[in-house]
Design a protein around this motif. Structure first.
Motif, PDB file in Angstrom:
ATOM      1  N   ARG B 179       0.835  -1.202   0.000  1.00 22.34           N
ATOM      2  CA  ARG B 179       0.000   0.000   0.000  1.00 22.34           C
ATOM      3  C   ARG B 179       0.869   1.251   0.000  1.00 22.34           C
ATOM      4  O   ARG B 179       0.606   2.202  -0.730  1.00 22.34           O
ATOM      5  N   ALA B 180       1.926   1.224   0.829  1.00 16.94           N
ATOM      6  CA  ALA B 180       2.802   2.395   0.902  1.00 16.94           C
ATOM      7  C   ALA B 180       3.482   2.640  -0.442  1.00 16.94           C
ATOM      8  O   ALA B 180       3.560   3.775  -0.912  1.00 16.94           O
ATOM      9  N   GLU B 183       1.490   4.410  -2.905  1.00 20.41           N
ATOM     10  CA  GLU B 183       1.416   5.857  -2.691  1.00 20.41           C
ATOM     11  C   GLU B 183       2.712   6.564  -3.063  1.00 20.41           C
ATOM     12  O   GLU B 183       2.693   7.612  -3.695  1.00 20.41           O
ATOM     13  N   ASN B 184       3.840   6.028  -2.584  1.00 26.14           N
ATOM     14  CA  ASN B 184       5.113   6.723  -2.780  1.00 26.14           C
ATOM     15  C   ASN B 184       6.243   5.700  -2.786  1.00 26.14           C
ATOM     16  O   ASN B 184       6.884   5.436  -1.769  1.00 26.14           O
ATOM     17  N   ALA B 186       9.185   5.718  -4.188  1.00 22.14           N
ATOM     18  CA  ALA B 186      10.555   6.198  -3.984  1.00 22.14           C
ATOM     19  C   ALA B 186      10.887   6.261  -2.500  1.00 22.14           C
ATOM     20  O   ALA B 186      11.980   5.871  -2.074  1.00 22.14           O
ATOM     21  N   LEU B 187       9.939   6.719  -1.693  1.00 23.86           N
ATOM     22  CA  LEU B 187      10.200   6.842  -0.257  1.00 23.86           C
ATOM     23  C   LEU B 187      10.318   5.460   0.390  1.00 23.86           C
ATOM     24  O   LEU B 187      11.191   5.227   1.227  1.00 23.86           O
ATOM     25  N   VAL B 188       9.446   4.539  -0.007  1.00 24.32           N
ATOM     26  CA  VAL B 188       9.523   3.187   0.549  1.00 24.32           C
ATOM     27  C   VAL B 188      10.894   2.583   0.238  1.00 24.32           C
ATOM     28  O   VAL B 188      11.531   1.962   1.095  1.00 24.32           O
ATOM     29  N   GLN B 189      11.363   2.817  -0.972  1.00 20.76           N
ATOM     30  CA  GLN B 189      12.685   2.300  -1.326  1.00 20.76           C
ATOM     31  C   GLN B 189      13.785   2.990  -0.512  1.00 20.76           C
ATOM     32  O   GLN B 189      14.735   2.342  -0.062  1.00 20.76           O
TER      33      GLN B 189
END
Ligand SMILES: Nc1ncnc2c1ncn2[C@@H]1O[C@H](COP(=O)(O)OP(=O)(O)OP(=O)(O)O)[C@@H](O)[C@H]1O
Ligand SMILES: [Mg+2]
Lengths: 236, 295
Positions: B179-180, B183-184, B186-189
């Motif tokens: 889910r994250a 949404e985003n 790049a940030l999860v990575q």
């Protein structure tokens, strides 16, 4: 006196967004246990510096050494695993995750991070709102969540991008206490700030950026004597 | 007049129940599409072909390897899922930086190629695949109709699979990553998650769901290269009605529209093959993001 290599050593860092050349050879050093700020006007390149260190700017050159390891060509997930954590300017709280899920999202990269109980003690609000969707929190609570989230990971270097931006004075004070608590735990912090008075209360040293370069560096002790110079840079 | 209608409905109840069986396939296929779209932002036009591959792999396992239905129900999704990994790594992943339209065109092309290859190899007439012994035998007496055991199993299996997928996405750690990243990413990575690998595995999981549906379908429809392309057109309408990318929406809409189709067969048979498209048109006009979609 010979010094150990700093925890983070950035040299000649350049970065581009598409065709536009934004960083022109940034150099900074952060030693183990320090709190160091990047000051500078809007658009000076502070956020881009943090994002380039984190591997979030696709086109970058120069050198980013962390614990002696070169990371300039690494993918962002590897940089995170190496021990650098970012709290982004826009906070990056996930709307489809509740507070606890947001808190547990970043994987632990090293032992020694705060456990969830310690985090709830430091931020009691987050415990009360544990089941709310992340973006239903107030701005201040979201900022707490964004910081708390990376405290869990055990990363030895935290990069915080304008954590006080747009927040009420009480919240700013709470964030100040949090940063001092982080420092007391031996965690190193690279802090982007425009709020110069706030920076003064938490930091050991300051870098000033202008047009994608570092143009000055002052220690917190020298700060009082350098006020005029800094005011000129920051236009305050 | 009303009594007439009620009488007709009672006579037609079996049709409605059978509509639920079609709905099971709509739900499983649109679920896979939703999973893939949520993460990759690609409308996987190869989904019908991958459904067909699932059925064919089950058929081949049986006829070339002597491997029966139950192992095939697990093996075929794994095999077709692995094929999905190769497709994503070698081709689809190159298109993420471009407009969505390119992913759609690429997967559409792949669907045509896959179907062509199978038609070349197996011809276009269907091949039979019998249900496992335990699910054959006399149909179950529901009081108002006799329902073949295998069809009941299809509905149950699709429900269980849909519910499991929903639980994994909404209630687990892995689901929170998914889910994250939707949404985003790049940030999860940047938190240390290997997002490219997660994207590949998500595509594989969506493809495996299609193949699972294909194995379920093999004993009902004859196994043939076109079996996916005829079904997938309806499934895309289901996806549009439910709202692209909504997990719960695709499951509810899938079963619901199967029922509506069955009901239409009773009340006004002439419209049964078009009713879903009529609903799609109305939904598009009134609520373009779909019934469960976030605008
Ligand atoms: N995604 C982007 N694409 C193109 N240019 C960008 C992008 N993000 C920032 N820039 C440009 O790069 C320069 C540096 O921006 P950056 O966000 O690093 O500044 P900053 O010092 O963090 O400013 P602020 O204090 O406003 O946050 C600015 O000129 C900005 O317009
Ligand atoms: Mg900034």
């Amino acid at each position: 006196m010979p010094q150990a290599e700093p925890l983070l050593k950035v040299e000649g860092l350049q970065a581009w967004y598409g065709e536009s050349h934004v960083l022109h050879g940034v150099g900074i050093e952060v030693r183990q246990g320090e709190v160091v700020t990047l000051l500078g006007r809007n658009g000076a390149g502070k956020t881009t510096t943090l994002r380039a260190i984190m591997g979030l700017v696709a086109k970058r050159q120069g050198s980013v050494r962390f614990e002696g390891q070169e990371l300039i060509g690494a993918r962002s997930d590897r940089i995170a695993r190496a021990g650098i954590a970012l709290c982004p300017e826009e906070r990056g709280i996930f709307a489809s995750l509740d507070v606890t899920e947001n808190l547990l999202l970043p994987p632990v990269v090293r032992p020694g991070g705060m456990d969830i109980e310690a985090i709830y003690t430091l931020f009691p609000n987050l415990k009360e709102r544990a089941r709310s969707p992340g973006t239903k929190l107030s701005g201040g609570e979201q900022q707490m969540l964004a910081i708390a989230r990376i405290l869990r990971t055990g990363a030895p270097l935290l990069m915080l991008d304008e954590p006080t931006e747009g927040l009420a004075p009480v919240i700013v004070q709470q964030i100040g206490r949090t940063i001092r608590e982080i420092k007391a735990r031996g965690i190193t912090v690279l802090l982007v700030e425009q709020n110069f008075r706030f920076a003064q209360t938490v930091a050991d040293r300051h870098y000033v950026m202008e047009h994608g370069q570092v143009v000055d560096a002052v220690s917190n002790q020298e700060l009082a004597g350098s006020m005029d110079r800094l005011h000129a840079y920051l236009g305050v | 007049m009303l009594e007439d209608l009620l009488f007709q409905l009672e006579l037609g109840l079996p049709q409605v129940v059978l509509g639920l069986v079609n709905g099971a396939f709509y739900a499983l296929l649109s679920l896979g599409l939703a999973v893939i779209f949520g993460m990759l932002n690609v409308i996987n036009f190869a989904h019908g072909a991958q459904f067909m591959m699932g059925a064919f792999v089950a058929w081949m396992l049986l006829n070339y390897g002597g491997i029966g239905y139950w192992p095939a129900l697990i093996l075929a999704p794994l095999i077709v899922g692995a094929f999905g990994v190769v497709l994503e790594r070698t081709m689809i992943s190159r298109l993420y930086k471009l407009d969505h339209l390119y992913g759609l065109l690429l997967t559409f092309g792949m669907a045509l190629i896959i179907e062509g290859l199978f038609r070349n190899e197996f011809g276009s007439s269907g091949m039979p695949y019998s249900p496992p012994e335990i699910l054959s035998g006399p149909p179950i007496d529901l009081g108002f109709m006799f329902l073949p055991k295998y069809r009941l199993w299809v509905v149950v299996a699709a429900l269980v699979m849909s519910l499991t997928t929903w639980l994994v996405i909404e209630k687990t750690r892995l689901g929170a990553y998914l889910r994250a990243a939707t949404e985003n990413a790049a940030l999860v990575q940047a938190f240390g998650v290997n997002v490219p690998r997660m994207v590949t595995l998500t595509y594989a999981a969506g493809v495996a769901l299609a193949a699972f549906a294909g194995v379920l379908a093999a004993p009902i429809y004859s196994v043939n290269p076109q079996m996916g392309s005829s079904l997938i057109i309806v499934v895309f309408a289901v996806v549009v009605i439910g709202g692209m990318g909504s997990i719960l929406g695709s499951v509810v809409t899938g079963f619901g529209l199967g029922l509506v189709e069955g009901l239409t067969k009773v009340v006004y048979p002439e419209a049964s093959s078009t009713v879903i498209f009529v609903i799609m048109a109305i939904v598009l006009l009134a609520r373009p993001a779909g019934l469960f979609g976030r605008a």
